[in-house]
Motif scaffolding. Structure first.
Motif, PDB file in Angstrom:
ATOM      1  N   ASP A  44       0.891  -1.174   0.000  1.00 27.53           N
ATOM      2  CA  ASP A  44       0.000   0.000   0.000  1.00 27.53           C
ATOM      3  C   ASP A  44       0.920   1.212   0.000  1.00 27.53           C
ATOM      4  OD1 ASP A  44      -1.323   2.253   1.293  1.00 27.53           O
ATOM      5  OD2 ASP A  44      -2.845   0.901   2.132  1.00 27.53           O
ATOM      6  N   SER A  47      -0.628   6.660  -2.530  1.00 26.05           N
ATOM      7  CA  SER A  47      -1.862   7.044  -1.835  1.00 26.05           C
ATOM      8  C   SER A  47      -2.064   8.535  -1.555  1.00 26.05           C
ATOM      9  CB  SER A  47      -1.968   6.249  -0.516  1.00 26.05           C
ATOM     10  OG  SER A  47      -1.768   4.892  -0.759  1.00 26.05           O
ATOM     11  N   PRO A  48      -2.048   9.358  -2.615  1.00 25.61           N
ATOM     12  CA  PRO A  48      -2.324  10.784  -2.415  1.00 25.61           C
ATOM     13  C   PRO A  48      -3.828  11.007  -2.200  1.00 25.61           C
ATOM     14  CG  PRO A  48      -2.050  10.304  -4.746  1.00 25.61           C
ATOM     15  CD  PRO A  48      -1.787   9.011  -4.017  1.00 25.61           C
ATOM     16  N   ASN A  49      -4.184  12.254  -2.005  1.00 21.31           N
ATOM     17  CA  ASN A  49      -5.589  12.583  -1.742  1.00 21.31           C
ATOM     18  C   ASN A  49      -6.177  13.362  -2.904  1.00 21.31           C
ATOM     19  OD1 ASN A  49      -5.425  11.431   0.912  1.00 21.31           O
ATOM     20  ND2 ASN A  49      -4.192  13.223   1.432  1.00 21.31           N
ATOM     21  N   HIS A  58       4.233  12.104  -0.431  1.00 26.57           N
ATOM     22  CA  HIS A  58       3.717  11.096  -1.369  1.00 26.57           C
ATOM     23  C   HIS A  58       4.801  10.661  -2.343  1.00 26.57           C
ATOM     24  CE1 HIS A  58      -0.213  13.203  -0.307  1.00 26.57           C
ATOM     25  NE2 HIS A  58      -0.291  12.002   0.222  1.00 26.57           N
ATOM     26  N   TYR A 239     -10.820   7.792   9.134  1.00 26.68           N
ATOM     27  CA  TYR A 239      -9.673   7.203   8.431  1.00 26.68           C
ATOM     28  C   TYR A 239      -9.364   5.792   8.974  1.00 26.68           C
ATOM     29  CZ  TYR A 239      -4.777   7.381   6.641  1.00 26.68           C
ATOM     30  OH  TYR A 239      -3.589   7.142   6.000  1.00 26.68           O
ATOM     31  N   ASP A 243      -9.325   1.986   7.328  1.00 25.74           N
ATOM     32  CA  ASP A 243      -8.166   1.105   7.351  1.00 25.74           C
ATOM     33  C   ASP A 243      -8.488  -0.260   7.961  1.00 25.74           C
ATOM     34  OD1 ASP A 243      -5.840   1.771   5.965  1.00 25.74           O
ATOM     35  OD2 ASP A 243      -5.498   3.488   7.277  1.00 25.74           O
ATOM     36  N   TYR A 261       2.608  -1.195   4.527  1.00 24.74           N
ATOM     37  CA  TYR A 261       2.110   0.174   4.373  1.00 24.74           C
ATOM     38  C   TYR A 261       3.291   1.114   4.316  1.00 24.74           C
ATOM     39  CZ  TYR A 261      -2.299  -1.681   6.264  1.00 24.74           C
ATOM     40  OH  TYR A 261      -3.441  -2.393   6.498  1.00 24.74           O
ATOM     41  N   HIS A 270      -1.122   5.936  14.119  1.00 24.42           N
ATOM     42  CA  HIS A 270      -2.372   5.529  13.461  1.00 24.42           C
ATOM     43  C   HIS A 270      -2.336   4.025  13.163  1.00 24.42           C
ATOM     44  CE1 HIS A 270      -5.538   5.097  10.472  1.00 24.42           C
ATOM     45  NE2 HIS A 270      -4.623   4.640   9.632  1.00 24.42           N
ATOM     46  N   PHE A 271      -1.250   3.577  12.522  1.00 30.53           N
ATOM     47  CA  PHE A 271      -1.186   2.159  12.150  1.00 30.53           C
ATOM     48  C   PHE A 271      -1.044   1.257  13.375  1.00 30.53           C
ATOM     49  CE2 PHE A 271      -0.244   3.975   7.952  1.00 30.53           C
ATOM     50  CZ  PHE A 271      -1.231   3.323   7.227  1.00 30.53           C
TER      51      PHE A 271
END
Ligand code: ARG
Length: 507
Positions: A44, A47-49, A58, A239, A243, A261, A270-271
């Motif tokens: 993974d 992954s930009p927005n 990124h 978010y 995930d 990731y 976060h992860f």
């Protein structure tokens, strides 16, 4: 021999090294074994927005992720390269509401905007959102409409995504990176089940109307455990919820056995939080390995976050174009000095390969955990641990092999590597180390090890070439040395290709 307490030195017989090198000469994998038990691996990365500009973070994710994917693919793993683009969420309500007021054609006609405009509109929409309460309400209703599948909103959202996608693709083409887009919106229908299933495990707690799981080992400054919020009090998802859904999907539907990731180090918590909750909820079988591959920041030469002169975030396209333009200026002055005439096609191609490789290599050659300073001058230098240095070593060796005029594919039985000089032995040992390096990168996911290996290979080759005559040597040493040259070139080419760097025959 015993070399003091606790050390035993082994000396490898030259005959062994010779046999190994003779064995890999005609093998396109250079003797590097395929994985015995290939796995399904999800990488993974990038992954930009949507509706936002891709930034240097990124870029790092794209370069590092692509390199990791290339190495795993070379090892024979079954790799799924996923672009988890941020294409869903409240920002679309804001953006669509704003565009409806100021540029309604953007919501109904393809190509009405380019991404630059889109980013400007996004910023203005955000400003408006932060200041105007009535607008906030309109934007919220717009999200509800979008999530409920209202046709006009869906169409507008699709147009915005297409616009961004086209722009991202320009960067991917330029970098020669392949990705399968599967954005956040893909998992949207799966989010309610994530919350329901967490509810069943008894892990879910309601806190001020929000549904969350309290994390172990993560506390705020008052020592209170931090929650991972999976559903906000207004019913919206986060978010982290996406995930969790993505993790389940990748394990259950994609049958992933390893998930990697690649994001900036700022997302480590976060992860860690998502993985802790997924583990407790029993979503991660024992045979599945999960790695977060964090990386540091890209800094400007002033040691602060990379910015343009006017203080804006740097657009990636501009950054890559600038690298190519500078590579071109360097090349043109070199051609002038050497009194060489080359076609425009040659110049454009060499400048592009050097510029892009320099950017990639500057990134990959640093330990990814640290920040690094972005310097065009350093990355484009012909000396030092840079892409141009490695590309140049390759060009030089190809030149020698060409001059030696030997067809390495049809070497007879009696053409063999013979190792006599110290520099030949040193080079031979280094050549045979490649498979160990690849295996270590596959394990630790640190591409800088491969860069360091290739840099040392070029240095060892140069030392050998300074000490040993090649074309003027007597047979059978001449052929043997040409074989060492060729093996070095093949190893460089393979190694660079795993970094996503293309070689040049001349430069
Ligand atoms: N879109 C995110 C960002 O720009 C990166 C997504 C990384 N992948 C993921 N599965 N969360 O920071």
């Amino acid at each position: 021999s015993v070399a003091g307490p606790g050390f035993i030195n082994f000396t490898i017989k030259p005959a062994y090294l010779e046999a190994q090198l003779n064995g890999i000469q005609t093998d396109s994998r250079l003797g590097i074994p395929l994985a015995k038990d290939p796995k399904r691996v999800v990488v993974d990365f990038s992954s930009p927005n949507i509706a936002k500009e891709m930034h240097v973070g990124h870029l790092r994710s794209t370069i590092i992720g692509d390199c990791i994917a290339r190495i795993l693919e070379f090892q024979g793993e079954d790799v799924l390269r996923l672009n988890h683009v941020g294409d869903w969420g409240t920002q679309f309500g804001m953006l669509i509401s704003y565009l409806r007021e100021v540029c309604p054609e953007a919501l109904t006609t393809a190509n009405a905007l380019d991404l630059g405009d889109l980013v400007t509109f996004y910023k203005k929409a955000k400003q408006r959102f932060d200041q105007d309460e009535a607008f906030q309400e309109t934007a919220r209703q717009e999200v509800v409409k979008l999530q409920a599948g209202a046709e006009e909103s869906r169409r507008a959202w699709q147009l915005l995504c297409e616009q961004s996608r086209r722009e991202f693709q320009v960067i991917y083409n330029c970098l020669d990176v392949d990705l399968t887009e599967r954005g956040e919106s893909f998992y949207n229908p799966l989010l309610p089940a994530v919350v329901e299933d967490l509810e069943k495990t008894g892990l879910l707690v309601e806190d001020a109307g929000a549904k969350c799981v309290f994390l172990e080992g993560f506390t705020n400054k008052d020592g209170q455990p931090l929650p991972l919020i999976v559903q906000k009090s207004d019913g919206g998802y986060n978010y982290a919820t996406t995930d969790l859904a993505a993790l389940r999907y990748r394990i259950q539907q994609d049958h992933a056995e390893r998930i990697i990731y690649v994001t900036d180090a700022g997302q480590a918590n976060h992860f860690a939080g998502v993985l802790q909750v997924a583990r407790k909820a029993g979503c991660i079988p024992d045979n599945v390995e999960i790695d977060h591959v964090p990386f540091g920041l890209v800094l400007g030469e002033d040691g602060k976050r990379l910015k343009t002169r006017s203080g804006e975030t740097v657009r990636l396209k501009d950054l890559l174009d600038e690298a190519i333009a500078r590579a071109r200026t360097d090349l043109e002055s070199r051609l002038k000095e050497e009194n060489r005439q080359e076609s425009e096609e040659f110049i454009a191609n060499v400048a592009k390969v050097i510029g892009i490789s320099a950017v990639k290599y500057a990134d990959l050659s640093q330990n990814r955990n640290s920040n690094y300073i972005f310097s065009y001058d350093k990355m484009l230098a012909l000396q030092g641990n840079t892409a141009p240095y490695l590309l140049y070593a390759y060009v030089r060796i190809r030149g020698i092999s060409r001059k030696g005029d030997i067809n390495f594919e049809n070497l007879g039985e009696d053409c063999k590597v013979i190792l006599q000089q110290e520099t030949e032995l040193v080079l031979a040992k280094h050549l045979l180390n490649m498979s160990e390096i690849i295996a270590s990168v596959e394990q630790d996911l640190l591409p800088n090890r491969l860069c360091q290996y290739l840099y040392e290979l070029s240095q060892k080759f140069n030392q050998f070439y300074e000490q040993c005559q090649v074309l003027k040597a007597e047979e059978p040493v001449r052929t043997s040395r040409l074989m060492l040259c060729d093996l070095t070139a093949q190893t460089l080419k393979l190694g660079l290709s795993l970094l996503g760097i293309q070689v040049l025959d001349r430069m």
